[in-house]
Design an enzyme around this catalytic site. Structure first.
Site, mmCIF file in Angstrom:
data_model
loop_
_atom_site.group_PDB
_atom_site.id
_atom_site.type_symbol
_atom_site.label_atom_id
_atom_site.label_comp_id
_atom_site.label_asym_id
_atom_site.label_seq_id
_atom_site.Cartn_x
_atom_site.Cartn_y
_atom_site.Cartn_z
ATOM 1 N N ASP A 179 1.368 -3.883 8.834
ATOM 2 C CA ASP A 179 1.425 -3.428 7.444
ATOM 3 C C ASP A 179 2.660 -3.990 6.733
ATOM 4 O OD1 ASP A 179 0.537 -2.090 5.217
ATOM 5 O OD2 ASP A 179 1.317 -0.134 5.831
ATOM 6 N N ASN A 200 -10.020 -1.111 3.081
ATOM 7 C CA ASN A 200 -9.473 -2.309 2.414
ATOM 8 C C ASN A 200 -10.516 -3.032 1.552
ATOM 9 O OD1 ASN A 200 -7.276 -3.122 5.210
ATOM 10 N ND2 ASN A 200 -6.777 -2.049 3.322
HETATM 11 C C1 IPE Z 1 -3.810 -0.250 7.294
HETATM 12 O O1 IPE Z 1 -2.969 -0.681 6.275
HETATM 13 C C2 IPE Z 1 -4.871 -1.283 7.522
HETATM 14 C C3 IPE Z 1 -4.395 -2.570 8.025
HETATM 15 C C4 IPE Z 1 -3.188 -2.840 8.426
HETATM 16 C C5 IPE Z 1 -5.384 -3.593 8.104
HETATM 17 P P1 IPE Z 1 -3.137 -0.177 4.778
HETATM 18 O O2 IPE Z 1 -2.029 -0.741 3.992
HETATM 19 O O3 IPE Z 1 -4.512 -0.449 4.299
HETATM 20 O O4 IPE Z 1 -2.978 1.406 4.963
HETATM 21 P P2 IPE Z 1 -2.644 2.549 3.904
HETATM 22 O O5 IPE Z 1 -3.646 2.436 2.824
HETATM 23 O O6 IPE Z 1 -1.269 2.292 3.405
HETATM 24 O O7 IPE Z 1 -2.732 3.821 4.671
HETATM 25 C C1 IPE Z 2 -1.219 -5.232 5.587
HETATM 26 O O1 IPE Z 2 -0.385 -5.425 4.494
HETATM 27 C C2 IPE Z 2 -2.415 -6.173 5.594
HETATM 28 C C3 IPE Z 2 -3.690 -5.544 5.238
HETATM 29 C C4 IPE Z 2 -3.881 -4.290 5.007
HETATM 30 C C5 IPE Z 2 -4.837 -6.430 5.146
HETATM 31 P P1 IPE Z 2 -0.671 -4.774 3.097
HETATM 32 O O2 IPE Z 2 -1.523 -5.699 2.302
HETATM 33 O O3 IPE Z 2 -1.207 -3.400 3.253
HETATM 34 O O4 IPE Z 2 0.789 -4.716 2.470
HETATM 35 P P2 IPE Z 2 1.450 -3.508 1.668
HETATM 36 O O5 IPE Z 2 1.298 -2.288 2.503
HETATM 37 O O6 IPE Z 2 0.721 -3.405 0.362
HETATM 38 O O7 IPE Z 2 2.868 -3.923 1.500
HETATM 39 MG MG MG Z 3 -0.343 -1.583 3.444
#
Ligand code: IPE
Ligand code: IPE
Ligand code: MG
Length: 248
Positions: free
Chosen positions: A21, A69
């Site tokens: 993340d 997502n």
């Molecule tokens: C969790 O990350 C899913 C992945 C790392 C693919 P998110 O960024 O989607 O999670 P939330 O929404 O902050 O809980």
């Molecule tokens: C994790 O990084 C990757 C996916 C969830 C695909 P994020 O895209 O959630 O990055 P933040 O949490 O918005 O910084």
């Molecule tokens: Mg994230």
């Protein structure tokens, strides 16, 4: 002594699961688009997987795309899917060299057909490898997975192939996407968020959880090793008392 040397090889976690993340925030900090963060995250994946192989970790499972997502802006979803195809294609050689077998869990049929085909091709090609199993959670949601398992058991009961009385934890687990994979002993989440976000809810029942403020594109094998060293300092009690464990 290097971090790798500080790891007690006799108490190595067999399976490490990671929630990658913070890509978006990493890019934003640099004044770049979120997609740039995702691209940079690929380097972290490569280094972490190589590091896991070097340490002798047999299973590594990465949360790459959740069911939730799909609700992100269309352009970001598109960029992530394109990145997935190009990365898997480009990394196949590297996976072969490192003896890594690719695997995937999640609602794979909901992926664009190009992604699905590339994924299956690399899974097939790397199926001979035995050093480490790299599982990508794609279009994955743990509640979806558990619901699927319940449905498959219900169908077997309806068709007269299963007695409801025979359903136990082992049979239930065998209907999950992770049927062939041991539960993770260690789960790492980057970016300073303290939540599970619908990841491996059944499988993480007794895992040690490790949270780091590092954003995923900054994560490297040394960070994995630090998490493993931290894990090895913990006492896993599984409901018992500390004294009971010491008498063994
Ligand atoms: C969790 O990350 C899913 C992945 C790392 C693919 P998110 O960024 O989607 O999670 P939330 O929404 O902050 O809980
Ligand atoms: C994790 O990084 C990757 C996916 C969830 C695909 P994020 O895209 O959630 O990055 P933040 O949490 O918005 O910084
Ligand atoms: Mg994230």
């Amino acid at each position: 002594m290097s971090l790798l040397e500080q790891i007690d090889m006799s108490r190595l976690p067999q399976h490490v699961a990671i929630i990658m993340d913070g890509n978006g925030r990493w890019a934003k900090e640099k004044g770049k688009l979120r997609a740039f963060g995702h691209q940079s995250g690929v380097l972290s994946v490569r280094d972490t997987v190589e590091g896991a192989v070097k340490a002798g970790i047999s299973y590594i499972t990465l949360y790459a795309f959740s069911t939730e997502n799909w609700n992100r802006p269309k352009l970001e979803v598109y960029a992530l899917m394109e990145l997935l195809v190009s990365t898997i294609n480009r990394e196949t050689k590297n996976l072969m060299e490192n003896g890594v077998r690719l695997n995937a869990i999640g609602d794979l049929h909901s992926l664009p057909s190009k992604c699905y085909r590339q994924l299956q091709e690399t899974i097939q090609k790397t199926s001979v490898n035995t050093s480490c199993t790299l599982t990508l959670a794609l279009s994955y949601s743990s509640r979806w997975e558990i619901t699927q398992a319940a449905r498959s058991l219900a169908l077997d009961v309806r068709d007269g192939n299963l007695n409801p009385e025979d359903i136990n934890e082992r049979i239930f687990a065998s209907r999950l996407n992770t049927a062939d994979i041991p539960d993770p002993e260690l789960m790492i989440r980057t970016s300073g968020e303290y939540r599970i976000s619908n990841y491996l809810l059944w499988q993480l029942a007794y895992s040690e959880l490790y949270f780091t403020p590092k954003l995923w594109p900054d994560f490297r094998r040394e960070d994995l090793y630090e998490a493993v060293i931290d894990y090895q300092k913990r006492e896993r009690r599984f409901g018992k008392t500390s004294e009971q464990l010491q008498s063994f």
